[in-house]
Write a protein that holds these residues in place. Structure first.
Motif, PDB file in Angstrom:
ATOM      1  N   PHE A 200       0.886  -1.164  -0.002  1.00 35.91           N
ATOM      2  CA  PHE A 200      -0.112  -0.371   0.183  1.00 35.91           C
ATOM      3  C   PHE A 200       0.837   1.181   0.045  1.00 35.91           C
ATOM      4  O   PHE A 200       0.570   2.386  -0.633  1.00 35.91           O
ATOM      5  CB  PHE A 200      -0.875  -0.108   1.300  1.00 35.91           C
ATOM      6  N   ARG A 201       1.867   1.431   0.790  1.00 38.17           N
ATOM      7  CA  ARG A 201       2.731   2.522   0.791  1.00 38.17           C
ATOM      8  C   ARG A 201       3.396   2.817  -0.425  1.00 38.17           C
ATOM      9  O   ARG A 201       3.339   3.921  -1.014  1.00 38.17           O
ATOM     10  CB  ARG A 201       3.938   2.190   1.969  1.00 38.17           C
ATOM     11  N   ASP A 202       3.840   1.859  -1.091  1.00 37.52           N
ATOM     12  CA  ASP A 202       4.701   2.045  -2.272  1.00 37.52           C
ATOM     13  C   ASP A 202       3.548   2.462  -3.590  1.00 37.52           C
ATOM     14  O   ASP A 202       3.859   3.107  -4.262  1.00 37.52           O
ATOM     15  CB  ASP A 202       5.189   0.645  -2.949  1.00 37.52           C
ATOM     16  N   TRP A 203       2.456   1.660  -3.498  1.00 38.92           N
ATOM     17  CA  TRP A 203       1.142   1.826  -4.331  1.00 38.92           C
ATOM     18  C   TRP A 203       0.834   3.481  -3.976  1.00 38.92           C
ATOM     19  O   TRP A 203       0.928   4.225  -5.239  1.00 38.92           O
ATOM     20  CB  TRP A 203      -0.001   1.308  -4.091  1.00 38.92           C
ATOM     21  N   MET A 204       0.588   3.774  -2.921  1.00 43.47           N
ATOM     22  CA  MET A 204       0.249   5.290  -2.809  1.00 43.47           C
ATOM     23  C   MET A 204       1.242   6.474  -3.392  1.00 43.47           C
ATOM     24  O   MET A 204       1.027   7.546  -4.005  1.00 43.47           O
ATOM     25  CB  MET A 204      -0.104   5.619  -1.191  1.00 43.47           C
TER      26      MET A 204
ATOM     27  N   SER B  47      -5.646   3.414  -9.876  1.00 45.17           N
ATOM     28  CA  SER B  47      -4.345   4.076  -9.526  1.00 45.17           C
ATOM     29  C   SER B  47      -4.397   5.278 -10.068  1.00 45.17           C
ATOM     30  O   SER B  47      -4.134   6.435  -9.296  1.00 45.17           O
ATOM     31  CB  SER B  47      -3.044   3.344 -10.049  1.00 45.17           C
ATOM     32  N   LEU B  48      -4.861   5.474 -11.395  1.00 44.49           N
ATOM     33  CA  LEU B  48      -5.215   6.917 -12.157  1.00 44.49           C
ATOM     34  C   LEU B  48      -6.222   7.673 -11.170  1.00 44.49           C
ATOM     35  O   LEU B  48      -5.763   9.031 -11.060  1.00 44.49           O
ATOM     36  CB  LEU B  48      -5.542   6.593 -13.272  1.00 44.49           C
ATOM     37  N   ARG B  49      -7.074   7.080 -10.672  1.00 43.63           N
ATOM     38  CA  ARG B  49      -8.234   7.977  -9.993  1.00 43.63           C
ATOM     39  C   ARG B  49      -7.758   8.493  -8.648  1.00 43.63           C
ATOM     40  O   ARG B  49      -8.017   9.482  -8.264  1.00 43.63           O
ATOM     41  CB  ARG B  49      -9.445   7.291  -9.872  1.00 43.63           C
ATOM     42  N   LEU B  50      -7.004   7.549  -8.036  1.00 41.18           N
ATOM     43  CA  LEU B  50      -6.460   7.762  -6.559  1.00 41.18           C
ATOM     44  C   LEU B  50      -5.471   8.921  -6.717  1.00 41.18           C
ATOM     45  O   LEU B  50      -5.532   9.578  -5.803  1.00 41.18           O
ATOM     46  CB  LEU B  50      -5.973   6.445  -5.991  1.00 41.18           C
ATOM     47  N   GLY B  51      -4.549   8.630  -7.870  1.00 42.46           N
ATOM     48  CA  GLY B  51      -3.624   9.950  -8.015  1.00 42.46           C
ATOM     49  C   GLY B  51      -4.338  11.152  -8.002  1.00 42.46           C
ATOM     50  O   GLY B  51      -3.875  12.282  -7.412  1.00 42.46           O
ATOM     51  N   GLY B  52      -5.562  11.414  -8.672  1.00 44.81           N
ATOM     52  CA  GLY B  52      -6.035  12.547  -8.635  1.00 44.81           C
ATOM     53  C   GLY B  52      -6.743  12.905  -7.497  1.00 44.81           C
ATOM     54  O   GLY B  52      -6.812  14.178  -7.154  1.00 44.81           O
ATOM     55  N   PHE B  53      -7.520  12.061  -6.848  1.00 46.63           N
ATOM     56  CA  PHE B  53      -8.041  12.264  -5.783  1.00 46.63           C
ATOM     57  C   PHE B  53      -6.848  12.706  -4.543  1.00 46.63           C
ATOM     58  O   PHE B  53      -7.346  13.801  -3.727  1.00 46.63           O
ATOM     59  CB  PHE B  53      -8.855  11.089  -4.970  1.00 46.63           C
TER      60      PHE B  53
END
Length: 378
Positions: A262-266, A369-375
């Motif tokens: 999760f850490r690396d993903w975020m 991932s793309l959506r989370l990055g925007g949020f």
């Protein structure tokens, strides 16, 4: 089983002890709690405490060594009786009642008293059949309590999952609760008490058993199963108060560090503009986890996002963090706020939904991932 064998639950233990010490033991009590919780374990410990032969007046637990305690601990005391859901199996092809499954029940409970109905059905080889407490059990229940206690002060009947009673069995139990036999105590252990007859509910004393805390489960897994602290806490977070679920899953995800993932993903999500190739590579790692682990990872991620939000509002709301999580949560809290928390939560929930329904894991991961990055940049 003794009270000391059960993690925490101090308030319920004190209530049960006081009922004995003050000689106000209700003839029928309903232990109500979630599946995988302490309800059955507490009922067993209470039964042992009630009939302990060497218990001092102010004792906080059964002695554990008198003949009554020894027999009760093995679930072999003649005055400790069980009524449980059963069904026909390859070995019991007709007239399935609890008494025909007592050897299996003892082995099941002694191995782990925090298991649920599905675990029990699998244990007896029920395959896809559903268990219940049948109408044939009504006669067995009446026979069971017609005899006086053999050697103990109380004859104790533990009725596990009474919500699964056939109406005939429920009416038999109701009659016994209305006109209780002398020196007989009924301990009903329910995961869904709202499904019981209101007339039964009105005749039992409730014993509310709360879910285990994350700390309780973490400590239990660490001390009883030697699960490393960090992994134990991750499993505890996923278990949502169910010690049974935590014990069952302690080995299933032992090879996966969800926090590290999760850490690396975020970090990748936040910098996705310059690291799209890394997200694609991470999606392959996500795919290799397998569907069940993917779902668990997303559930863990939801829980950790909630922790981060609470930590950002006030660190006192999240008093216990694993050493590896502390630094990340402190920094990540700057990017998870009331403005975007709902968006992040919905995205992770949607991803879990799609994975559960067999969507392509890599596509779900990249899209999320793309959506989370925007949020995260809101």
């Amino acid at each position: 089983m003794t009270f000391a064998d059960i993690p925490n639950q101090s308030a319920v233990k004190a209530l049960l002890r006081q009922s004995v010490q003050r000689q106000h033991v209700a003839h029928a009590q309903l232990f109500r709690g979630q599946e995988g919780g302490a309800a059955l374990a507490l009922a067993l410990a209470y039964a042992q405490f009630l009939n302990c032969e060497d218990r001092a007046a102010d004792a906080e637990d059964s002695c554990g060594h008198c003949p009554a305690c020894t027999k009760t601990a093995k679930l072999a005391h003649p005055d400790l009786n069980f009524i449980v859901p059963v069904t026909t199996t390859k070995t019991v092809t007709k007239d399935a009642v609890s008494s025909k499954f007592m050897a299996e029940w003892r082995a099941f409970v002694l191995d782990n008293p925090y298991q649920g109905l599905n675990d029990w059905m699998q244990h007896i080889g029920a395959e896809n059949k559903q268990g219940n407490i049948s109408k044939d059990e009504a006669v067995q229940i009446l026979k069971l309590v017609s005899l006086k206690a053999f050697e103990a002060r109380f004859k104790i009947v533990i009725l596990w999952l009474p919500e699964l009673m056939h109406p005939a069995a429920a009416n038999a139990v109701l009659k016994l609760l209305e006109e209780p036999p002398p020196a007989t105590i009924f301990l009903l252990v329910s995961h869904a008490p709202e499904q019981l007859l209101p007339t039964i509910i009105s005749r039992v004393q409730p014993v509310v058993v709360r879910p285990f805390s994350e700390d309780d489960i973490t400590a239990y897994l660490r001390d009883e199963y030697q699960v490393p602290e960090v992994k134990a806490r991750q499993v505890a977070q996923l278990a949502e108060g169910s010690l049974g679920a935590a014990i069952a899953s302690r080995d299933a995800n032992a090879d996966h560090d969800y926090f590290e993932f999760f850490r690396d993903w975020m970090r990748l999500c936040f910098s996705y503009g310059s690291k799209a190739a890394d997200i694609l590579k991470k999606s392959e790692e996500f795919q290799k986890l397998g569907r069940e682990n993917q779902k668990e990872l997303l559930s863990y991620s939801l829980g950790l996002v909630r922790k981060v939000l609470l930590f950002g509002i006030d660190p006192k709301f999240v008093p216990h963090l694993a050493n590896g999580e502390q630094q990340f949560v402190t920094g990540f809290a700057k990017f998870v706020t009331p403005r975007n928390a709902d968006l992040l939560t919905k995205e992770l929930t949607d991803a879990h939904y799609h994975i559960e329904r067999n969507a392509n894991a890599k596509m779900v991961f990249v899209d999320s991932s793309l959506r989370l990055g925007g949020f995260l940049r809101v």
